[in-house]
Design a protein around this motif. Structure first.
Motif, mmCIF file in Angstrom:
data_model
loop_
_atom_site.group_PDB
_atom_site.id
_atom_site.type_symbol
_atom_site.label_atom_id
_atom_site.label_comp_id
_atom_site.label_asym_id
_atom_site.label_seq_id
_atom_site.Cartn_x
_atom_site.Cartn_y
_atom_site.Cartn_z
ATOM 1 N N GLU A 69 0.846 -1.191 0.000
ATOM 2 C CA GLU A 69 0.000 0.000 0.000
ATOM 3 C C GLU A 69 0.879 1.237 0.000
ATOM 4 O OE1 GLU A 69 -3.080 0.291 2.871
ATOM 5 O OE2 GLU A 69 -3.841 -1.731 2.505
ATOM 6 N N ASP A 70 0.371 2.298 -0.651
ATOM 7 C CA ASP A 70 1.116 3.552 -0.729
ATOM 8 C C ASP A 70 1.208 4.211 0.644
ATOM 9 O OD1 ASP A 70 1.464 3.252 -3.435
ATOM 10 O OD2 ASP A 70 -0.327 4.396 -3.953
ATOM 11 N N ASN A 71 2.188 5.107 0.758
ATOM 12 C CA ASN A 71 2.332 5.837 2.015
ATOM 13 C C ASN A 71 1.179 6.830 2.179
ATOM 14 O OD1 ASN A 71 3.344 7.503 -0.102
ATOM 15 N ND2 ASN A 71 4.347 8.778 1.420
ATOM 16 N N CYS A 72 0.859 7.137 3.414
ATOM 17 C CA CYS A 72 -0.195 8.105 3.701
ATOM 18 C C CYS A 72 0.002 8.628 5.120
ATOM 19 C CB CYS A 72 -1.577 7.468 3.555
ATOM 20 S SG CYS A 72 -1.913 6.156 4.751
ATOM 21 N N PHE A 73 -0.664 9.729 5.423
ATOM 22 C CA PHE A 73 -0.639 10.273 6.772
ATOM 23 C C PHE A 73 -1.862 9.781 7.530
ATOM 24 C CE2 PHE A 73 2.221 13.078 4.539
ATOM 25 C CZ PHE A 73 3.232 13.259 5.462
ATOM 26 N N ILE A 74 -1.648 9.396 8.783
ATOM 27 C CA ILE A 74 -2.697 8.794 9.600
ATOM 28 C C ILE A 74 -3.370 9.863 10.452
ATOM 29 C CG2 ILE A 74 -3.234 6.997 11.275
ATOM 30 C CD1 ILE A 74 -2.103 5.985 8.610
ATOM 31 N N GLU A 75 -4.651 10.081 10.206
ATOM 32 C CA GLU A 75 -5.371 11.122 10.951
ATOM 33 C C GLU A 75 -5.689 10.680 12.376
ATOM 34 O OE1 GLU A 75 -8.781 12.380 8.783
ATOM 35 O OE2 GLU A 75 -7.617 13.144 7.065
ATOM 36 N N GLU A 76 -6.016 9.403 12.554
ATOM 37 C CA GLU A 76 -6.355 8.895 13.888
ATOM 38 C C GLU A 76 -5.506 7.658 14.188
ATOM 39 O OE1 GLU A 76 -10.515 8.254 14.259
ATOM 40 O OE2 GLU A 76 -11.058 10.314 13.732
ATOM 41 N N PRO A 77 -4.272 7.859 14.655
ATOM 42 C CA PRO A 77 -3.386 6.712 14.946
ATOM 43 C C PRO A 77 -3.962 5.838 16.060
ATOM 44 C CG PRO A 77 -2.180 8.801 14.935
ATOM 45 C CD PRO A 77 -3.621 9.147 14.942
ATOM 46 N N GLU A 78 -3.678 4.562 15.955
ATOM 47 C CA GLU A 78 -4.106 3.632 17.003
ATOM 48 C C GLU A 78 -3.436 4.002 18.321
ATOM 49 O OE1 GLU A 78 -4.468 -0.635 14.985
ATOM 50 O OE2 GLU A 78 -2.761 0.502 14.229
ATOM 51 N N PRO A 79 -4.144 3.870 19.427
ATOM 52 C CA PRO A 79 -3.546 4.241 20.730
ATOM 53 C C PRO A 79 -2.296 3.439 21.051
ATOM 54 C CG PRO A 79 -5.666 3.093 21.007
ATOM 55 C CD PRO A 79 -5.543 3.440 19.565
ATOM 56 N N GLU A 80 -2.241 2.183 20.586
ATOM 57 C CA GLU A 80 -1.050 1.371 20.836
ATOM 58 C C GLU A 80 0.170 1.936 20.110
ATOM 59 O OE1 GLU A 80 -4.686 -1.119 21.352
ATOM 60 O OE2 GLU A 80 -3.924 0.183 19.753
ATOM 61 N N LEU A 81 -0.060 2.462 18.911
ATOM 62 C CA LEU A 81 1.028 3.080 18.156
ATOM 63 C C LEU A 81 1.562 4.311 18.887
ATOM 64 C CD1 LEU A 81 2.789 3.661 15.666
ATOM 65 C CD2 LEU A 81 0.780 4.672 14.566
ATOM 66 N N ILE A 82 0.661 5.158 19.353
ATOM 67 C CA ILE A 82 1.072 6.353 20.104
ATOM 68 C C ILE A 82 1.811 5.956 21.375
ATOM 69 C CG2 ILE A 82 0.254 8.398 21.328
ATOM 70 C CD1 ILE A 82 0.060 8.598 18.299
ATOM 71 N N SER A 83 1.302 4.958 22.063
ATOM 72 C CA SER A 83 1.941 4.491 23.299
ATOM 73 C C SER A 83 3.347 3.966 23.023
ATOM 74 C CB SER A 83 1.085 3.396 23.943
ATOM 75 O OG SER A 83 1.696 2.894 25.110
ATOM 76 N N CYS A 84 3.509 3.248 21.913
ATOM 77 C CA CYS A 84 4.822 2.722 21.535
ATOM 78 C C CYS A 84 5.812 3.853 21.307
ATOM 79 C CB CYS A 84 4.673 1.859 20.289
ATOM 80 S SG CYS A 84 6.223 1.264 19.582
ATOM 81 N N LEU A 85 5.386 4.897 20.579
ATOM 82 C CA LEU A 85 6.275 6.016 20.278
ATOM 83 C C LEU A 85 6.566 6.867 21.509
ATOM 84 C CD1 LEU A 85 4.735 7.082 16.845
ATOM 85 C CD2 LEU A 85 6.997 6.089 17.207
ATOM 86 N N GLN A 86 5.603 6.983 22.394
ATOM 87 C CA GLN A 86 5.803 7.796 23.592
ATOM 88 C C GLN A 86 6.669 7.102 24.640
ATOM 89 O OE1 GLN A 86 1.751 8.715 24.753
ATOM 90 N NE2 GLN A 86 1.755 10.651 23.626
ATOM 91 N N SER A 87 6.467 5.804 24.794
ATOM 92 C CA SER A 87 7.161 5.074 25.858
ATOM 93 C C SER A 87 8.442 4.411 25.396
ATOM 94 C CB SER A 87 6.232 4.005 26.429
ATOM 95 O OG SER A 87 5.957 3.005 25.445
ATOM 96 N N ALA A 88 8.627 4.278 24.060
ATOM 97 C CA ALA A 88 9.765 3.558 23.494
ATOM 98 C C ALA A 88 9.782 2.105 23.967
ATOM 99 C CB ALA A 88 11.081 4.241 23.842
ATOM 100 N N CYS A 89 8.579 1.542 24.197
ATOM 101 C CA CYS A 89 8.448 0.151 24.643
ATOM 102 C C CYS A 89 7.670 -0.660 23.605
ATOM 103 C CB CYS A 89 7.705 0.094 25.977
ATOM 104 S SG CYS A 89 8.597 0.863 27.353
ATOM 105 N N ILE A 90 7.946 -1.960 23.592
ATOM 106 C CA ILE A 90 7.198 -2.861 22.724
ATOM 107 C C ILE A 90 5.783 -3.018 23.275
ATOM 108 C CG2 ILE A 90 7.045 -5.206 21.817
ATOM 109 C CD1 ILE A 90 10.089 -5.378 22.032
ATOM 110 N N ILE A 91 4.803 -2.871 22.411
ATOM 111 C CA ILE A 91 3.402 -3.023 22.801
ATOM 112 C C ILE A 91 2.828 -4.219 22.048
ATOM 113 C CG2 ILE A 91 1.135 -1.915 22.901
ATOM 114 C CD1 ILE A 91 3.226 -0.465 24.565
#
Length: 344
Positions: A69-91
């Motif tokens: 699939e082509d690249n795109c910008f995500i308007e509503e990221p999954e909460p697990e994705l945000i948590s992964c980026l914020q905590s730098a932990c595997i979710i």
């Protein structure tokens, strides 16, 4: 097994740009860990605002059938994705049918900037070890590539990366044109839109260095780079070409839209207070990017428009095609900065 692993590491580290590295990682992970989906998400933070780009995703319906699939910008990221980026932990989240969704953070200089998502059956211990090892190899190599692609002072993309990024943009533009050509509604939504290249040059920058020293000049360049990053979209490409010259590449839009955007940017720069400089201005040359253009041709066109702006008073913007149509580009030669002009 050991030979396969070594060959995969060699393939992964053979790439010389970030996009190719992403493709190698995704295909390598699927080779050793059968997945239903593998995706790469990038945190494109812009002025403190989190903007998530899904740069790559690969779906598998079975071992032989898959699609990208082509690249795109995500308007509503999954909460697990945000948590992964914020905590730098595997979710890891497991659904009732036993399918796991796993997000793995990728950091540069201890800052999470990428998350790898896998949708798989539950992984055994050896698969988890392999997954983590490949992600760390990717992380280490991504750090090296990032350092090589970035200007040391400003952190912007450097001139050496221009041609490869330009080529990727054209490939994307050609594919988009094919889709639009088949879709009458798409043609109506994108009338005469195209990509644009802007060449931006600081007016009388030599006077800043000569009057206040190169430390002050570097500070001016750094502040300008920060302003460009915060002003333009995360998807816009910004390069430092050396000295006081910058190049920007914008995704397809109408000429009047990009003209308005660049005019607003120039007004914004006039309003910024720089060290020792009461008011800084820039000159801008604009050139259209067509699907089959050569990078050097577009650069030359923008450069001619830029020098017309500098030769005719500076602090202004001109479009190459407009100047050409009006017959204003004959015998245009670069004008040397006048060190005797009192600007500050």
């Amino acid at each position: 097994m050991q030979e396969e692993l070594l060959n995969s590491v060699i393939k992964l580290t053979k790439t010389r740009d970030v996009n190719s590295l992403e493709y190698s990682l995704v295909t390598t992970l699927h080779e050793f860990i059968q997945c239903k989906e593998i995706a790469v998400y990038k945190d494109m933070q812009d002025s403190g605002q989190r903007i998530i780009e899904r740069s790559l995703v690969l779906h598998f319906s079975d071992e032989k059938r898959y699609h990208w699939e082509d690249n795109c910008f995500i308007e509503e990221p999954e909460p697990e994705l945000i948590s992964c980026l914020q905590s730098a932990c595997i979710i890891t989240v497991q659904s009732s049918d036993g399918i796991e969704q796993r997000w793995l953070p990728i950091s540069i200089f201890d800052k999470p900037i990428v998350a790898i998502k896998l949708v798989t059956k539950p992984l055994n211990s050896s698969q988890q070890v392999l997954l983590n090892a490949f992600c760390r190899i990717y992380e280490n190599y991504l750090t090296i590539l990032n350092e090589n692609e970035r200007d040391k002072l400003t952190g912007l993309l450097n001139r050496q990366t221009f041609e490869s990024r330009f080529k990727q943009l054209l490939e994307k533009q050609v594919m988009s044109k094919k889709v639009i050509a088949k879709d009458k509604n798409a043609r109506k939504r994108h009338p005469e839109s195209c990509s644009w290249l802007a060449m931006v040059d600081i007016d009388h920058f030599k006077l800043v260095n000569d009057s206040y020293g190169h430390v002050c000049g570097d500070e001016v360049l750094l502040i300008l780079a920060q302003q460009m990053r915060s002003f333009f979209r995360a998807s816009d490409l910004i390069f430092r070409f050396g000295g006081e010259e910058f190049v920007l590449i914008f995704e397809p839009c109408l000429q009047e839209d990009i003209k308005e955007k660049m005019t607003t940017f120039m007004d914004h720069i006039r309003s910024i207070t720089f060290p020792f400089v009461e008011q800084l201005t820039v000159s801008v040359g604009m050139a259209k990017i067509s699907p089959y253009d050569f990078p050097i041709s577009v650069l030359e066109n923008a450069d001619k428009a830029l020098y017309y702006a500098k030769n005719n008073g500076r602090d202004q913007m001109h479009f190459f095609d407009d100047l050409l149509n009006e017959g204003l580009l004959n015998n245009q030669e670069p004008e040397a900065d006048d060190d005797n002009v009192d600007l500050f």
